[in-house]
Design a protein around this motif. Structure first.
Motif, PDB file in Angstrom:
ATOM      1  N   PHE A   1       0.826  -1.206   0.000  1.00 32.64           N
ATOM      2  CA  PHE A   1       0.000   0.000   0.000  1.00 32.64           C
ATOM      3  C   PHE A   1       0.863   1.261   0.000  1.00 32.64           C
ATOM      4  O   PHE A   1       0.524   2.259  -0.644  1.00 32.64           O
ATOM      5  N   LEU A   2       1.998   1.217   0.724  1.00 27.00           N
ATOM      6  CA  LEU A   2       2.906   2.366   0.712  1.00 27.00           C
ATOM      7  C   LEU A   2       3.447   2.624  -0.684  1.00 27.00           C
ATOM      8  O   LEU A   2       3.572   3.772  -1.118  1.00 27.00           O
ATOM      9  N   GLY A   3       3.765   1.542  -1.405  1.00 25.04           N
ATOM     10  CA  GLY A   3       4.273   1.680  -2.761  1.00 25.04           C
ATOM     11  C   GLY A   3       3.244   2.309  -3.689  1.00 25.04           C
ATOM     12  O   GLY A   3       3.551   3.211  -4.479  1.00 25.04           O
ATOM     13  N   ARG A   4       2.012   1.852  -3.584  1.00 25.82           N
ATOM     14  CA  ARG A   4       0.955   2.384  -4.445  1.00 25.82           C
ATOM     15  C   ARG A   4       0.586   3.820  -4.056  1.00 25.82           C
ATOM     16  O   ARG A   4       0.245   4.638  -4.909  1.00 25.82           O
ATOM     17  N   PHE A   5       0.661   4.093  -2.771  1.00 27.97           N
ATOM     18  CA  PHE A   5       0.436   5.464  -2.292  1.00 27.97           C
ATOM     19  C   PHE A   5       1.501   6.397  -2.859  1.00 27.97           C
ATOM     20  O   PHE A   5       1.191   7.494  -3.333  1.00 27.97           O
ATOM     21  N   GLN A   6       2.757   5.945  -2.843  1.00 26.32           N
ATOM     22  CA  GLN A   6       3.856   6.745  -3.390  1.00 26.32           C
ATOM     23  C   GLN A   6       3.686   6.984  -4.883  1.00 26.32           C
ATOM     24  O   GLN A   6       3.903   8.089  -5.387  1.00 26.32           O
ATOM     25  N   ASP A   7       3.318   5.915  -5.620  1.00 26.66           N
ATOM     26  CA  ASP A   7       3.104   6.052  -7.064  1.00 26.66           C
ATOM     27  C   ASP A   7       1.999   7.066  -7.349  1.00 26.66           C
ATOM     28  O   ASP A   7       2.134   7.909  -8.253  1.00 26.66           O
TER      29      ASP A   7
ATOM     30  N   GLN B   1      10.701 -10.158 -25.015  1.00 22.69           N
ATOM     31  CA  GLN B   1       9.864  -9.072 -24.518  1.00 22.69           C
ATOM     32  C   GLN B   1       9.146  -9.501 -23.241  1.00 22.69           C
ATOM     33  O   GLN B   1       8.842 -10.678 -23.050  1.00 22.69           O
ATOM     34  N   LEU B   2       8.868  -8.519 -22.382  1.00 24.08           N
ATOM     35  CA  LEU B   2       8.213  -8.795 -21.112  1.00 24.08           C
ATOM     36  C   LEU B   2       7.056  -7.828 -20.888  1.00 24.08           C
ATOM     37  O   LEU B   2       7.124  -6.659 -21.286  1.00 24.08           O
ATOM     38  N   THR B   3       6.001  -8.317 -20.227  1.00 18.09           N
ATOM     39  CA  THR B   3       4.922  -7.428 -19.788  1.00 18.09           C
ATOM     40  C   THR B   3       5.412  -6.650 -18.572  1.00 18.09           C
ATOM     41  O   THR B   3       6.464  -6.968 -17.989  1.00 18.09           O
ATOM     42  N   GLY B   4       4.644  -5.648 -18.153  1.00 18.41           N
ATOM     43  CA  GLY B   4       5.012  -4.894 -16.958  1.00 18.41           C
ATOM     44  C   GLY B   4       5.121  -5.803 -15.745  1.00 18.41           C
ATOM     45  O   GLY B   4       6.036  -5.666 -14.925  1.00 18.41           O
ATOM     46  N   LYS B   5       4.185  -6.740 -15.605  1.00 16.55           N
ATOM     47  CA  LYS B   5       4.196  -7.657 -14.460  1.00 16.55           C
ATOM     48  C   LYS B   5       5.435  -8.545 -14.472  1.00 16.55           C
ATOM     49  O   LYS B   5       6.069  -8.767 -13.436  1.00 16.55           O
TER      50      LYS B   5
ATOM     51  N   HIS C   1      10.836   0.833 -14.781  1.00 12.48           N
ATOM     52  CA  HIS C   1       9.535   0.440 -14.237  1.00 12.48           C
ATOM     53  C   HIS C   1       8.704   1.668 -13.860  1.00 12.48           C
ATOM     54  O   HIS C   1       7.475   1.669 -14.037  1.00 12.48           O
ATOM     55  N   ASP C   2       9.358   2.703 -13.351  1.00 11.13           N
ATOM     56  CA  ASP C   2       8.640   3.945 -13.043  1.00 11.13           C
ATOM     57  C   ASP C   2       7.972   4.507 -14.300  1.00 11.13           C
ATOM     58  O   ASP C   2       6.832   5.002 -14.253  1.00 11.13           O
ATOM     59  N   GLU C   3       8.681   4.420 -15.430  1.00 13.51           N
ATOM     60  CA  GLU C   3       8.124   4.877 -16.705  1.00 13.51           C
ATOM     61  C   GLU C   3       6.914   4.037 -17.091  1.00 13.51           C
ATOM     62  O   GLU C   3       5.894   4.563 -17.556  1.00 13.51           O
ATOM     63  N   MET C   4       7.019   2.719 -16.890  1.00 13.62           N
ATOM     64  CA  MET C   4       5.922   1.821 -17.257  1.00 13.62           C
ATOM     65  C   MET C   4       4.689   2.077 -16.390  1.00 13.62           C
ATOM     66  O   MET C   4       3.554   2.060 -16.878  1.00 13.62           O
ATOM     67  N   VAL C   5       4.900   2.328 -15.096  1.00  7.75           N
ATOM     68  CA  VAL C   5       3.788   2.630 -14.199  1.00  7.75           C
ATOM     69  C   VAL C   5       3.132   3.956 -14.593  1.00  7.75           C
ATOM     70  O   VAL C   5       1.901   4.067 -14.644  1.00  7.75           O
ATOM     71  N   ALA C   6       3.951   4.958 -14.876  1.00  4.73           N
ATOM     72  CA  ALA C   6       3.420   6.269 -15.274  1.00  4.73           C
ATOM     73  C   ALA C   6       2.624   6.161 -16.571  1.00  4.73           C
ATOM     74  O   ALA C   6       1.551   6.768 -16.710  1.00  4.73           O
ATOM     75  N   ASP C   7       3.134   5.390 -17.537  1.00  4.66           N
ATOM     76  CA  ASP C   7       2.418   5.187 -18.804  1.00  4.66           C
ATOM     77  C   ASP C   7       1.075   4.504 -18.566  1.00  4.66           C
ATOM     78  O   ASP C   7       0.063   4.844 -19.194  1.00  4.66           O
ATOM     79  N   SER C   8       1.064   3.533 -17.642  1.00  2.39           N
ATOM     80  CA  SER C   8      -0.168   2.811 -17.338  1.00  2.39           C
ATOM     81  C   SER C   8      -1.185   3.723 -16.651  1.00  2.39           C
ATOM     82  O   SER C   8      -2.367   3.741 -17.013  1.00  2.39           O
ATOM     83  N   LEU C   9      -0.740   4.509 -15.670  1.00  2.00           N
ATOM     84  CA  LEU C   9      -1.642   5.398 -14.939  1.00  2.00           C
ATOM     85  C   LEU C   9      -2.225   6.496 -15.836  1.00  2.00           C
ATOM     86  O   LEU C   9      -3.359   6.927 -15.645  1.00  2.00           O
ATOM     87  N   SER C  10      -1.422   6.923 -16.828  1.00  2.00           N
ATOM     88  CA  SER C  10      -1.881   7.992 -17.724  1.00  2.00           C
ATOM     89  C   SER C  10      -2.699   7.458 -18.899  1.00  2.00           C
ATOM     90  O   SER C  10      -3.309   8.229 -19.637  1.00  2.00           O
ATOM     91  N   GLY C  11      -2.693   6.141 -19.078  1.00  2.00           N
ATOM     92  CA  GLY C  11      -3.418   5.543 -20.186  1.00  2.00           C
ATOM     93  C   GLY C  11      -2.651   5.504 -21.488  1.00  2.00           C
ATOM     94  O   GLY C  11      -3.183   5.094 -22.524  1.00  2.00           O
ATOM     95  N   ARG C  12      -1.369   5.923 -21.455  1.00  2.00           N
ATOM     96  CA  ARG C  12      -0.573   5.935 -22.691  1.00  2.00           C
ATOM     97  C   ARG C  12      -0.250   4.531 -23.186  1.00  2.00           C
ATOM     98  O   ARG C  12      -0.216   4.271 -24.381  1.00  2.00           O
ATOM     99  N   LYS C  13       0.019   3.619 -22.246  1.00  2.00           N
ATOM    100  CA  LYS C  13       0.385   2.256 -22.630  1.00  2.00           C
ATOM    101  C   LYS C  13      -0.022   1.300 -21.518  1.00  2.00           C
ATOM    102  O   LYS C  13       0.227   1.565 -20.348  1.00  2.00           O
TER     103      LYS C  13
END
Length: 281
Positions: free
Chosen positions: A121-127, A190-194, A241-253
């Motif tokens: 939860f701390l990680g997701r809160f930080q993101d 190639q790998l998925t975000g997970k 990974h920070d880039e991948m999370v940001a892309d996911s949260l913004s809907g870009r990828k």
């Protein structure tokens, strides 16, 4: 089982060595490589001492009120100054390091349920905070406020000090199995975000072991060398990974979309797999 009164207490100098090692976990040192042969041997005392140091690192780094105050300030929309941001980052780092220790050294190789939840939860809160996602900030701050109430806090403190530690042979076997899992994952172009995150978690666990070991045994140059090599991978993967999370949260990828791994990261991972002794112990 390790109990509170059985935990070795370490000096401020050792605590600082561990803090420094962890603080360097995102720093890429181009001059550091791996030993030709990685020695996996350790003792039961090493396992016990490593876990005890990780507990002390977590317990002495902050208070419940400090963490709760930071969460309330963010959720209230006030924002954090530079020092407070550093405090939140360091607290989460302490949680992560102890969670890795629980997964490494315990017999079932799992983190305690509530402790693991708080760390997640701390990680997701930080993101959410970094990406200015108000709804997610509110959601995870509410969860964290529940998990940081005194009854939960006392139970978590008790549980982390009452862990059945693994035997030396089983501990070595677990680390070897993690590297075999890593080898299978990076066999794919190639790998998925997970999947990418799973690779990083394996590396983070490995580096946490060597960070702790080098703090307790500062003369162990091999532990420091492996720690620094793994830290480079950890840092490079963390940025990506920070880039991948940001892309996911913004809907870009989508986080589920497969992407190619950077060549620098792949080459370092392949060298680790090549030199890690997985066939015997």
């Amino acid at each position: 089982m390790i109990k509170g009164k059985e935990c070795r207490k370490f000096s401020p100098e050792t605590m600082q060595l561990l803090f420094t090692a962890i603080d360097e976990d995102d720093v890429v040192d181009e001059s550091v490589s791996l030993p030709v042969v990685i020695n996996l041997q350790c003792s039961q005392e090493d396992i016990k001492n490593n876990y005890a140091l990780c507990i002390q690192h977590w317990e002495e780094g902050f208070t419940r009120r400090m963490l709760l105050g930071l969460i309330l300030k963010v959720s209230g929309g006030a924002g954090l100054n530079e020092e407070e941001r550093r405090q939140l980052k360091n607290i989460r780092s302490r949680y992560k390091h102890l969670r890795f220790a629980q997964r490494l050294y315990s017999k079932n190789h799992r983190s305690m349920f509530f402790f693991s939840k708080i760390t997640m939860f701390l990680g997701r809160f930080q993101d959410a905070f970094r990406n200015d996602k108000t709804e997610e900030i509110t959601f995870y701050s509410r969860l964290l406020r529940i998990y940081l109430t005194p009854p939960f806090w006392l139970w978590v403190k008790y549980s982390v000090r009452h862990v059945s530690l693994d035997s030396v042979s089983a501990f070595i076997h677990y680390r070897q199995q993690q590297i075999l899992k890593l080898k299978a994952l990076i066999a794919s172009p190639q790998l998925t975000g997970k999947e990418f995150h799973t690779v990083r978690k394996i590396i983070s666990q490995q580096v946490s072991y060597y960070d702790t070991l080098r703090a307790i045994k500062p003369a162990d140059n091999e532990a420091r060398e492996i720690s620094r090599f793994l830290a480079a991978i950890n840092g490079l993967m963390g940025d990506r990974h920070d880039e991948m999370v940001a892309d996911s949260l913004s809907g870009r990828k989508s986080y589920k979309e497969k992407v190619s791994m950077d060549l620098d990261i792949r080459q370092r991972l392949e060298l680790l797999v090549e030199r890690y002794p997985v066939g015997q112990h």
